[in-house]
Scaffold this motif. Structure first.
Motif, PDB file in Angstrom:
ATOM      1  N   ILE A  85       0.865  -1.184   0.000  1.00 17.65           N
ATOM      2  CA  ILE A  85       0.000   0.000   0.000  1.00 17.65           C
ATOM      3  C   ILE A  85       0.903   1.235   0.000  1.00 17.65           C
ATOM      4  O   ILE A  85       1.533   1.525   1.030  1.00 17.65           O
ATOM      5  CB  ILE A  85      -0.938   0.030   1.220  1.00 17.65           C
ATOM      6  CG1 ILE A  85      -1.895  -1.157   1.201  1.00 17.65           C
ATOM      7  CG2 ILE A  85      -1.742   1.335   1.240  1.00 17.65           C
ATOM      8  CD1 ILE A  85      -2.891  -1.146   2.350  1.00 17.65           C
ATOM      9  N   PRO A  86       0.981   1.951  -1.101  1.00 20.26           N
ATOM     10  CA  PRO A  86       1.799   3.170  -1.128  1.00 20.26           C
ATOM     11  C   PRO A  86       1.282   4.194  -0.122  1.00 20.26           C
ATOM     12  O   PRO A  86       0.097   4.218   0.221  1.00 20.26           O
ATOM     13  CB  PRO A  86       1.641   3.679  -2.572  1.00 20.26           C
ATOM     14  CG  PRO A  86       1.154   2.504  -3.344  1.00 20.26           C
ATOM     15  CD  PRO A  86       0.348   1.675  -2.397  1.00 20.26           C
ATOM     16  N   SER A  91      -8.894   6.183  -3.163  1.00 21.14           N
ATOM     17  CA  SER A  91      -9.882   5.335  -2.504  1.00 21.14           C
ATOM     18  C   SER A  91     -10.204   4.084  -3.316  1.00 21.14           C
ATOM     19  O   SER A  91     -10.740   3.118  -2.768  1.00 21.14           O
ATOM     20  CB  SER A  91     -11.166   6.129  -2.241  1.00 21.14           C
ATOM     21  OG  SER A  91     -11.707   6.608  -3.470  1.00 21.14           O
ATOM     22  N   SER A  92      -9.891   4.091  -4.596  1.00 17.99           N
ATOM     23  CA  SER A  92     -10.146   2.929  -5.450  1.00 17.99           C
ATOM     24  C   SER A  92      -8.961   1.967  -5.487  1.00 17.99           C
ATOM     25  O   SER A  92      -9.018   0.962  -6.198  1.00 17.99           O
ATOM     26  CB  SER A  92     -10.464   3.400  -6.874  1.00 17.99           C
ATOM     27  OG  SER A  92      -9.387   4.171  -7.403  1.00 17.99           O
ATOM     28  N   HIS A 132      -3.935  -0.045  11.013  1.00 16.87           N
ATOM     29  CA  HIS A 132      -4.492   1.163  10.401  1.00 16.87           C
ATOM     30  C   HIS A 132      -3.492   1.675   9.371  1.00 16.87           C
ATOM     31  O   HIS A 132      -2.498   2.307   9.708  1.00 16.87           O
ATOM     32  CB  HIS A 132      -4.749   2.221  11.469  1.00 16.87           C
ATOM     33  CG  HIS A 132      -5.556   3.376  10.954  1.00 16.87           C
ATOM     34  ND1 HIS A 132      -5.674   4.550  11.637  1.00 16.87           N
ATOM     35  CD2 HIS A 132      -6.272   3.519   9.811  1.00 16.87           C
ATOM     36  CE1 HIS A 132      -6.438   5.386  10.942  1.00 16.87           C
ATOM     37  NE2 HIS A 132      -6.808   4.779   9.845  1.00 16.87           N
ATOM     38  N   VAL A 133      -3.740   1.404   8.114  1.00 13.48           N
ATOM     39  CA  VAL A 133      -2.773   1.710   7.058  1.00 13.48           C
ATOM     40  C   VAL A 133      -3.339   2.630   5.991  1.00 13.48           C
ATOM     41  O   VAL A 133      -2.627   2.967   5.038  1.00 13.48           O
ATOM     42  CB  VAL A 133      -2.264   0.405   6.407  1.00 13.48           C
ATOM     43  CG1 VAL A 133      -1.428  -0.392   7.392  1.00 13.48           C
ATOM     44  CG2 VAL A 133      -3.429  -0.431   5.883  1.00 13.48           C
ATOM     45  N   THR A 134      -4.590   3.035   6.113  1.00 11.22           N
ATOM     46  CA  THR A 134      -5.202   3.892   5.106  1.00 11.22           C
ATOM     47  C   THR A 134      -6.387   4.625   5.714  1.00 11.22           C
ATOM     48  O   THR A 134      -6.987   4.165   6.682  1.00 11.22           O
ATOM     49  CB  THR A 134      -5.672   3.076   3.893  1.00 11.22           C
ATOM     50  OG1 THR A 134      -6.311   3.950   2.937  1.00 11.22           O
ATOM     51  CG2 THR A 134      -6.657   2.009   4.304  1.00 11.22           C
ATOM     52  N   ARG A 135      -6.728   5.765   5.131  1.00 18.71           N
ATOM     53  CA  ARG A 135      -7.881   6.519   5.615  1.00 18.71           C
ATOM     54  C   ARG A 135      -9.142   6.201   4.820  1.00 18.71           C
ATOM     55  O   ARG A 135     -10.208   6.730   5.119  1.00 18.71           O
ATOM     56  CB  ARG A 135      -7.595   8.027   5.536  1.00 18.71           C
ATOM     57  CG  ARG A 135      -7.329   8.551   4.138  1.00 18.71           C
ATOM     58  CD  ARG A 135      -6.862   9.999   4.174  1.00 18.71           C
ATOM     59  NE  ARG A 135      -6.560  10.532   2.853  1.00 18.71           N
ATOM     60  CZ  ARG A 135      -7.424  11.164   2.082  1.00 18.71           C
ATOM     61  NH1 ARG A 135      -8.679  11.325   2.501  1.00 18.71           N
ATOM     62  NH2 ARG A 135      -7.067  11.639   0.901  1.00 18.71           N
ATOM     63  N   VAL A 139     -10.523   0.606   1.007  1.00 16.15           N
ATOM     64  CA  VAL A 139      -9.198  -0.020   1.063  1.00 16.15           C
ATOM     65  C   VAL A 139      -9.037  -0.763   2.381  1.00 16.15           C
ATOM     66  O   VAL A 139      -8.511  -1.876   2.417  1.00 16.15           O
ATOM     67  CB  VAL A 139      -8.092   1.036   0.898  1.00 16.15           C
ATOM     68  CG1 VAL A 139      -6.711   0.384   0.945  1.00 16.15           C
ATOM     69  CG2 VAL A 139      -8.266   1.802  -0.409  1.00 16.15           C
ATOM     70  N   GLN A 140      -9.518  -0.174   3.444  1.00 16.42           N
ATOM     71  CA  GLN A 140      -9.390  -0.815   4.752  1.00 16.42           C
ATOM     72  C   GLN A 140     -10.214  -2.096   4.826  1.00 16.42           C
ATOM     73  O   GLN A 140      -9.853  -3.035   5.541  1.00 16.42           O
ATOM     74  CB  GLN A 140      -9.830   0.180   5.828  1.00 16.42           C
ATOM     75  CG  GLN A 140      -9.334  -0.066   7.220  1.00 16.42           C
ATOM     76  CD  GLN A 140      -7.825  -0.007   7.396  1.00 16.42           C
ATOM     77  OE1 GLN A 140      -7.065  -0.033   6.447  1.00 16.42           O
ATOM     78  NE2 GLN A 140      -7.401   0.017   8.622  1.00 16.42           N
ATOM     79  N   GLY A 141     -11.315  -2.149   4.081  1.00 19.00           N
ATOM     80  CA  GLY A 141     -12.085  -3.384   4.030  1.00 19.00           C
ATOM     81  C   GLY A 141     -11.303  -4.519   3.398  1.00 19.00           C
ATOM     82  O   GLY A 141     -11.361  -5.667   3.850  1.00 19.00           O
ATOM     83  N   ILE A 142     -10.545  -4.210   2.348  1.00 12.73           N
ATOM     84  CA  ILE A 142      -9.689  -5.220   1.711  1.00 12.73           C
ATOM     85  C   ILE A 142      -8.597  -5.660   2.681  1.00 12.73           C
ATOM     86  O   ILE A 142      -8.284  -6.852   2.800  1.00 12.73           O
ATOM     87  CB  ILE A 142      -9.078  -4.667   0.416  1.00 12.73           C
ATOM     88  CG1 ILE A 142     -10.187  -4.299  -0.579  1.00 12.73           C
ATOM     89  CG2 ILE A 142      -8.107  -5.671  -0.205  1.00 12.73           C
ATOM     90  CD1 ILE A 142      -9.683  -3.603  -1.826  1.00 12.73           C
ATOM     91  N   VAL A 143      -8.029  -4.699   3.376  1.00 15.74           N
ATOM     92  CA  VAL A 143      -6.988  -5.023   4.357  1.00 15.74           C
ATOM     93  C   VAL A 143      -7.554  -5.935   5.439  1.00 15.74           C
ATOM     94  O   VAL A 143      -6.907  -6.884   5.876  1.00 15.74           O
ATOM     95  CB  VAL A 143      -6.413  -3.730   4.973  1.00 15.74           C
ATOM     96  CG1 VAL A 143      -5.483  -4.048   6.130  1.00 15.74           C
ATOM     97  CG2 VAL A 143      -5.683  -2.917   3.918  1.00 15.74           C
ATOM     98  N   ARG A 144      -8.791  -5.659   5.868  1.00 19.18           N
ATOM     99  CA  ARG A 144      -9.429  -6.507   6.869  1.00 19.18           C
ATOM    100  C   ARG A 144      -9.476  -7.955   6.421  1.00 19.18           C
ATOM    101  O   ARG A 144      -9.142  -8.871   7.173  1.00 19.18           O
ATOM    102  CB  ARG A 144     -10.837  -5.982   7.141  1.00 19.18           C
ATOM    103  CG  ARG A 144     -11.519  -6.571   8.363  1.00 19.18           C
ATOM    104  CD  ARG A 144     -12.454  -7.756   8.150  1.00 19.18           C
ATOM    105  NE  ARG A 144     -13.093  -7.846   6.876  1.00 19.18           N
ATOM    106  CZ  ARG A 144     -14.401  -7.830   6.703  1.00 19.18           C
ATOM    107  NH1 ARG A 144     -15.177  -7.620   7.731  1.00 19.18           N
ATOM    108  NH2 ARG A 144     -14.926  -8.022   5.509  1.00 19.18           N
TER     109      ARG A 144
END
Length: 202
Positions: A85-86, A91-92, A132-135, A139-144
């Protein structure tokens, strides 16, 4: 202080600056002088088990008679997550499926630390890990989901280890609260910002 012919005042405080900032020139006609410690000020050494901001964040002193206090290694910068994750993304953005080694090791460390607490008899205490890697919520749903998959791998790895006894419940996620969680028995990994809540239990 003027209530007695002779008086002495000794203050013992954890906030010495409150006394230092007292006006030393105050001399009330009825009450007398204020409690500025003009006779002496002594600092007591901290006990070995004291954990204050100096111990956590460190302190650089100006006095040659004192030594700098090194900080605890609580913050460890990582440099292997940019390809996952850069630091700047939209958001996409869709993270790659390959979690950085630092995150995989963090999840494994969390599982081991939680297991150690159980061995010590701390079975009714809360354990949590924050990712917590993004606002961005999407994206956070994918990380989850990625963190849940990695935690599941650790869970099934422990379950299949020789000589290991683990009680199992249903492996399928089931919603609980608005916060997305991956719960390894009582410990849990919280991924901030994900829309779809889910819990995996041992």
């Amino acid at each position: 202080m003027k209530s007695f012919e002779k008086s002495a005042y000794v203050g013992y405080t954890a906030t010495p600056f409150a006394n230092i900032y007292i006006d030393p020139d105050v001399d009330h006609a009825e009450l007398g002088a204020d409690l500025f410690p003009d006779s002496f000020i002594r600092t007591l050494p901290s006990p070995t088990n004291y954990l204050g901001p100096e111990r956590v964040f460190g302190l650089q002193v100006d006095n040659d008679d004192e030594e700098d206090v090194p900080p605890l290694p609580l913050v460890r910068p990582v440099d292997d997550a940019e390809s996952w994750i850069p630091s700047k993304h939209k958001s996409s953005f869709v993270p790659s499926d390959d979690l950085p080694r630092s995150l995989r090791e963090a999840i494994a460390s969390f599982v081991l630390a939680s297991a150690a607490r159980r061995v010590r008899g701390q079975t009714k205490v809360h354990n949590s890990m924050l990712v917590h890697v993004t606002r961005f919520t999407a994206v956070q749903g994918i990380v989850r989901d990625q963190v849940a998959s990695t935690a599941d791998s650790a869970r099934y790895g422990l379950a299949s280890a020789p000589g290991t006894r683990i009680s199992r419940c249903s492996p399928s996620p089931r919603p609980t609260t608005r916060t997305a969680q991956v719960r390894l028995s009582r410990p849990q990994v919280n991924v901030v910002g994900a829309k779809e809540p889910g819990v995996n239990r041992l």
